[in-house]
Design an enzyme around this catalytic site. Structure first.
Site, short mmCIF file in Angstrom:
data_model
loop_
_atom_site.label_atom_id
_atom_site.label_comp_id
_atom_site.label_asym_id
_atom_site.label_seq_id
_atom_site.Cartn_x
_atom_site.Cartn_y
_atom_site.Cartn_z
N SER A 134 -7.07 4.69 -6.61
CA SER A 134 -7.49 3.67 -5.64
C SER A 134 -8.99 3.45 -5.54
O SER A 134 -9.43 2.52 -4.89
CB SER A 134 -6.96 4.03 -4.24
OG SER A 134 -5.57 3.85 -4.21
N SER B 70 -6.36 0.79 -4.02
CA SER B 70 -6.28 0.28 -2.68
C SER B 70 -7.64 0.11 -2.00
O SER B 70 -7.73 -0.58 -0.99
CB SER B 70 -5.43 1.21 -1.81
OG SER B 70 -6.03 2.48 -1.70
N LYS C 4 -14.22 2.51 3.90
CA LYS C 4 -12.83 2.03 3.87
C LYS C 4 -12.20 2.27 5.25
O LYS C 4 -12.47 3.31 5.88
CB LYS C 4 -12.08 2.83 2.79
CG LYS C 4 -10.70 2.32 2.43
CD LYS C 4 -10.15 3.15 1.26
CE LYS C 4 -8.75 2.75 0.83
NZ LYS C 4 -8.26 3.53 -0.31
#
Lengths: 650, 594
Positions: B241, B217, B100
């Site tokens: 997330s 997310s 990420k």
């Protein structure tokens, strides 16, 4: 703009020494404030008003007194930052070029996280214990938010609600202004402009009726981060601001004193006492001019009792003020003066504020709570913001750091007590008392020796060596005599040499004495404790004379930085002659020398010649002995020989 | 013979999404097996994954940065040598992974999908260091909701990330195979010939006219694994997330105990909640990666909020258990032992009316499965975990996370980060600000997305001195309360079988209560709908507990339909702090549900 009279001496003294010029001085120095003719006494903290005067006397009425609270930020002497491995100025790899020593965390680079520095905590614990605080086994970090370019995170990590230490006190030695400078044998009046910043402390309690010591309470001590530095650069009519993050994240302890300080010189005493204590502990270098020790003052004035109700005082009714209980009735609202970095600035801003606030109180428009800064050029304080402009710091628990527990991981010992037993040195006041009582040395010497722990060690080592040397030679000397002798040689002779060579090296610079204390740094001595101890033992057992010893010390300091004093003395033929027969022999040799026939005859004539010729012979004999004759014994020997040669003359 | 062995290993990552096609997706243990038998090289696999990443980037926008092929192949070549010499650095040596983009990697843009960080160059985070030491091949950085703020993958500075699952499922029925291979020969052939999975084009209106949210997310991380461009992805989970995108994309999402993987090098959103975790194709993959990434006492302390969890992948090495799992149809009696003595609690407080029937159905399926493996399942009464407290966790989470976010993002003052702005009138009324303040306000207004600005403002408001007690402190009290209630429900003693202890070892709840919402071009779906999903993940985050979301096939596809909705739902298994190993075992049992 209102200007105020600033006086460093008591009014009484000023009047008795220089009356008429003093009033001229007032008239010159006060323009619009002359309507009140206020004067501030830096020792007592009293603001007085001139009631009436003629050329020979004046009447003053005391109206207000100042009440002062101090917050001190001391940068701890640790090699890395509070929460990062970035080097501080105490690290060998520190580079002073702007931003070259800031780590990623120090500039708040995304993703970097704080790791608490153990040595910072340890130094803070030692400092707080020396300040008689109660150490909190668990304290917490919080974020204090405000927006300023040199605050890289947008918040400062501090310990507002759960500080490391609480409720301490500092015993302060009174500050006295430096002695008046001599100019051509005549004492010149110290003027405001000439005021310098050298600090000195009272070494006996005879100064007026002020006692040597006073005590000030400490509310709390907390660990926090320092900021970076912003510098304004102006060119072509525009100003640019440069930010240097080298300092950002350095460890500070904030020491919050209770408002139990009542005069400008008391404020200076607190700061200078704290400065020398932290230096002594080795937890802070105390260099105010470099910002290692910075000071915020809270100043208010309070009508002297009885008059309380005569003024619209704009009383401090701030219930959030944690010190409400300490403040006297009728006190005005406090004004904060931020970032003072010398004793001079502390004294001047206190005085300026006391007079300014008194004037406004007399005007009927008392000052409100506000934050000001001190402008050293004009000697005035300047408003930064008022209470309405106060920042909401939005305190929040620091989520990146668990509570600080003083456990084995942090302290390296099983208990706090164990840590203190191992790491807290004898405190300076204890050391002074011990040196005076046990070793019989003077307070003045004790104060010098205790200014630095390495100096105490040096002193003690030298005493041990001296005792050992004398024992080796079967000489019995009282230990207090030895201590006193070592103290004198150290404080007078060795320090003088050190001072002389430093001044020669760096040019005559008083700052080193005032702020750096570098004369006292043992590292700067070329003579170690062993050699000084040996030297003093030679003096005490009369192997060499005091004069010879001074020569020896000079050689040891400047030329021969290795040899023991006895070797140097022997190499130079410096050895005190104490044997009476030898001395008499030398005396006879000189007296009966044909060259001195005339002088001997004159001596025999007696009367006024006796003293003159004795002096003449003494000189000749001393020369004959190569300077080695013991002066008093030699005088005795000479008297005996002369009595034999010319009996009845004396 | 070899073939059988390989198939057996492949089945460790069995994932069946559709009755009409059975087969496997590529898992880390399978890739390792193929490497060790020299059927496949890390370079071949890396090239294949890179090609998938490149091909589907325009359609699904999983990556913020796909690393240059030369760079990937250089790393893979070293892996080839180690694998050839049978000296791999770890089980991840040569395995393609993605990260990420809020996790710092040396030399790469540490953007957290925010324009504010466009110019920020990364350094090696703890995660990056661990991965590089392990020999894993990094394919690229994945997109996310800016700074982790969002649960739909639509607050990203490079546009929306799209959920590929509907296309993948539709492709399976239409093309015989999309991402699923039939046997290892098929797989090797496809990888070596760079035959990429064929998904239906996004423009094919027969599927969806608009994209579905992959969840956020860690949206790009989930999408990159779903597409097969990485075998696992490292994400972060603040309030769900990792678990939510894993659930929406039909993957495993593991959020370990808070602090188990160091946050050093992770762009902070809400420090007390941010947790690094893993999205992968199987529980076993997640275990292997977690074991590499977790803090270990032999490493220097990375950050002050670190904690140490024990080894979590030891169970994957136990062939005994695997055999039982693989053959559970044949040997039901023995399979029960894997969860023997494990008590699983169903907290009544999480069984809410809004829970759709399909999810309730999946919930029941999993309960049966756990019981089949020997677990005891019991209801945790509302007296132990109260619905009122659970309800309060949502506002408490927003107060705390916004507070911390406003503080953590205060550093972006426009001096060191964020491109300067030439918008004199970006703020309607900034007359009271000085030059510097105006500059800061303009740069923040321009470079932060609207959701980030909303949360900063909310956080700034609740931290103000007149609101701190009513908001922040109340929220902290809710957090303490839910943590206490969870702890009260868990078994206190680690000694199994204490009859006087009523506590459970694990709890089971759904990961989300809705389908992935549609991402319209005009705006995001209603925020409250998004919040409804958060209620399942947030209480666990507030308590810092480890939790895994595992995909479970729900019943409406059993008829062979291709409707994506509720075809797969995420079920969450969570336990007390440091209980990762138990969670993984239970999740593995659930995974074998057919």
């Amino acid at each position: 703009m209102i200007r105020f009279v600033c006086s460093s001496l008591t009014i009484k003294k000023r009047l008795s020494t220089n009356k008429s010029s003093y009033f001229n001085h007032i008239r010159k120095k006060t323009s619009s404030a002359t309507e009140y003719n206020l004067v501030y006494n830096r020792d007592s903290g009293i603001v007085s008003k001139l009631i009436s005067h003629d050329d020979t006397s004046a009447q003053w009425k005391p109206l207000f007194r100042s009440v002062i609270g101090i917050e001190i930020h001391a940068q701890l002497k640790v090699p890395t930052k509070l929460f990062s491995s970035g080097p501080t100025k105490h690290h060998s790899s520190y580079k002073s070029e702007a931003n070259s020593s800031a780590s990623l965390h120090d500039i708040a680079y995304p993703g970097t996280l704080p790791l608490l520095s153990r040595s910072s905590v340890r130094n803070a614990v030692i400092s707080a214990t020396a300040l008689n605080c109660t150490i909190q086994e668990t304290s917490r970090f919080e974020r204090k938010h405000y927006n300023y370019p040199d605050l890289p995170f947008g918040y400062q990590v501090t310990q507002q609600r759960w500080p490391l230490a609480k409720e301490g006190r500092l015993i302060c030695r009174r500050y006295i202004p430096p002695p008046l400078k001599k100019s051509k044998g005549k004492r010149s009046r110290r003027t405001k402009e000439k005021m310098d910043d050298s600090s000195s402390i009272i070494t006996n309690a005879t100064n007026d009726d002020l006692s040597t010591f006073f005590e000030v309470g400490i509310d709390r001590i907390q660990l926090e981060q320092d900021t970076g530095k912003t510098t304004a650069v102006s060119s072509d009519g525009s100003t640019r601001y440069l930010i240097d993050f080298n300092r950002a994240g350095s460890t500070l302890i904030e020491i919050v004193f209770k408002p139990q300080i009542y005069a400008a010189h008391e404020a200076a005493s607190v700061v200078s006492t704290l400065q020398s204590l932290l230096r002594y502990l080795g937890t802070c270098d105390g260099k105010m001019e470099e910002g290692s020790l910075r000071c915020d003052l809270n100043v208010s004035v309070c009508p002297i009792s009885g008059d309380v109700d005569n003024y619209v005082s704009g009383r401090d009714d701030d219930i959030d003020n944690p010190f409400h209980a300490y403040l006297p009735k009728g006190i005005g609202q406090r004004v904060e003066v931020k970032n003072l970095n010398s004793l001079k600035q502390i004294i001047h801003s206190t005085e300026y504020e006391a007079l300014r606030q008194s004037t406004f109180m007399l005007n009927g428009h008392p000052t409100k709570r506000e934050t000001r800064t001190f402008d050293p050029k004009s000697g005035r304080t300047i408003k930064i913001r008022d209470k309405d402009g106060a920042v909401d710091y939005r305190f929040m628990p620091e989520p990146d750091l668990p509570p600080l527990r003083l456990d084995k991981h942090i302290l390296g010992t099983n208990t706090l007590q164990e840590f203190l037993d191992e790491n807290l040195p004898e405190l300076p006041e204890q050391a002074i008392r011990r040196l005076m009582n046990n070793n019989g040395i003077s307070e003045a010497s004790a104060l010098i020796i205790t200014s630095d722990r390495s100096l105490i060690k040096f002193f003690e080592d030298a005493v041990s060596t001296c005792i050992h040397e004398l024992e080796q030679r079967d000489k019995v000397v009282d230990q207090k005599v030895i201590s006193t002798a070592i103290a004198n040689w150290l404080c007078n002779d060795l320090l003088a040499l050190s001072k002389e060579s430093i001044e020669k090296e760096k040019g005559s610079n008083r700052e080193h004495d005032n702020e750096g204390n570098s004369y006292y740094l043992v590292e700067n001595f070329n003579v170690d404790a062993l050699r000084l101890g040996c030297l003093v033992s030679l003096v005490l057992d009369q192997t060499v004379s005091t004069t010879q010893a001074k020569k020896l010390l000079s050689v040891m300091y400047h030329k021969d930085k290795e040899s023991l004093p006895l070797d140097i003395a022997e190499r130079n033929g410096w050895r005190l002659i104490t044997d009476m027969e030898t001395l008499k022999f030398i005396c006879q040799k000189v007296i009966f020398d044909a060259k001195n026939e005339k002088q001997l005859q004159q001596y025999k004539m007696g009367g006024k010649h006796v003293q003159k010729m004795t002096k003449y012979f003494t000189g000749k004999i001393m020369a004959e002995s190569g300077g080695n004759a013991h002066p008093e014994l030699m005088a005795n020997a000479l008297r005996e020989v002369l009595d034999e040669v010319a009996p009845g003359v004396v | 013979k070899t073939k059988h062995k390989l198939n057996s290993e492949a089945n460790n990552g069995t994932m069946v999404l559709n009755n009409t096609t059975t087969g496997s997706r590529l898992t880390i243990p399978l890739a390792e097996a193929l490497f060790s038998k020299n059927y496949l090289t890390p370079s071949q696999l890396a090239k294949y994954c890179f090609a998938i990443a490149e091909k589907y980037q325009p359609q699904f926008n999983a990556f913020s940065d796909i690393f240059p092929l030369e760079e990937i192949l250089a790393a893979a070549a070293e892996s080839d040598d180690r694998r050839r010499n049978n000296q791999p650095l770890s089980c991840l040596d040569g395995i393609p992974l993605s990260i990420k983009c809020n996790i710092s990697v040396k030399g790469k843009n540490l953007s957290a999908s925010s324009n504010m960080l466009n110019d920020v160059v990364g350094y090696d985070s703890s995660v990056a260091e661990r991965l590089k030491e392990s020999g894993a091949i990094l394919i690229g950085l994945t997109n996310m909701d800016e700074f982790g703020m969002g649960s739909l993958g639509n607050n990203c500075n490079t546009g929306n990330t799209i959920n590929p699952l509907p296309y993948i499922i539709a492709s399976r029925s239409q093309h015989n195979y999309g991402d699923i291979f039939l046997d290892h020969d098929d797989l090797i052939k496809r990888i070596q010939s760079l035959t990429l999975p064929q998904f239906i084009d996004a423009n094919d209106s027969s599927i969806y006219s608009e994209g579905l949210s992959p969840g956020g997310s860690s949206s790009g991380s989930a999408v990159s694994v779903a597409l097969g461009s990485s075998l696992a992805s490292i994400g972060t989970d603040t309030g769900g997330s990792i678990r939510l995108p894993a659930a929406f994309c039909g993957l495993v999402g593991m959020k370990p105990t808070y602090g188990a993987i160091s946050r050093r090098g992770v762009v902070s959103y809400a420090s007390s909640l941010d947790t690094v975790g893993i999205i992968s194709n199987s529980t076993k993959c997640a275990s292997l990666v977690l074991d590499i990434l977790r803090n270990k006492p032999e490493h220097a302390l990375q950050d002050a909020t670190s904690c140490y969890i024990g080894p979590v992948s030891d169970w994957t090495k136990s062939d005994e258990h695997e055999d039982k799992l693989d053959d559970d149809d044949d040997d039901e009696e023995e399979s029960k032992k894997i969860l023997d003595n494990i008590r699983v609690g169903i907290p009544a407080a999480f069984s809410i009316e809004e829970c759709p029937a399909e999810i309730q159905h999946a919930w029941n399926l999993v309960i049966n499965q756990l019981e089949k493996f020997g677990a005891t399942v019991k209801i945790i009464p509302e007296t132990t975990i109260s619905p009122s407290c659970v309800k309060m966790t949502l506002p408490a989470y927003y107060v705390l996370s916004c507070s911390e976010a406003s503080s953590n993002l205060a550093r972006y003052d426009g001096i060191r980060f964020g491109s300067s702005v030439d918008h004199p009138n970006i703020l309607p009324d900034d007359g009271n600000l000085n030059y510097r303040e105006k500059n800061t306000a303009r740069i923040r207004s321009k470079n932060f997305g609207s959701e980030v600005q909303r949360r900063i403002l909310a956080g700034t408001a609740v931290l103000s001195s007149d609101r701190f007690h009513t908001y922040y402190e109340s929220a902290a009290a809710v957090r303490a309360q839910i943590t206490k209630e969870f702890n009260d429900a868990f078994r206190i003693s680690k000694e199994r079988g204490g009859d006087d202890d009523e506590g459970v070892d694990l709890m089971l709840i759904p990961t989300a209560l809705t389908n992935p919402p549609t991402l319209s071009q005009n705006g995001s779906p209603g925020n409250t709908e998004a919040f409804l999903n958060d209620v399942m993940t947030i209480p666990i985050s507030l308590s810092g507990l480890p939790s895994i979301s595992v995909p479970v096939r729900s019943n409406n596809l059993s008829s062979g339909g291709t409707d994506y909705k509720h075809s797969v739902v995420g079920m969450q298994i969570f336990g007390p702090r440091l209980s990762e190993e138990t969670i993984m075992r239970a999740a593995h049992a659930v995974e074998s549900l057919k």
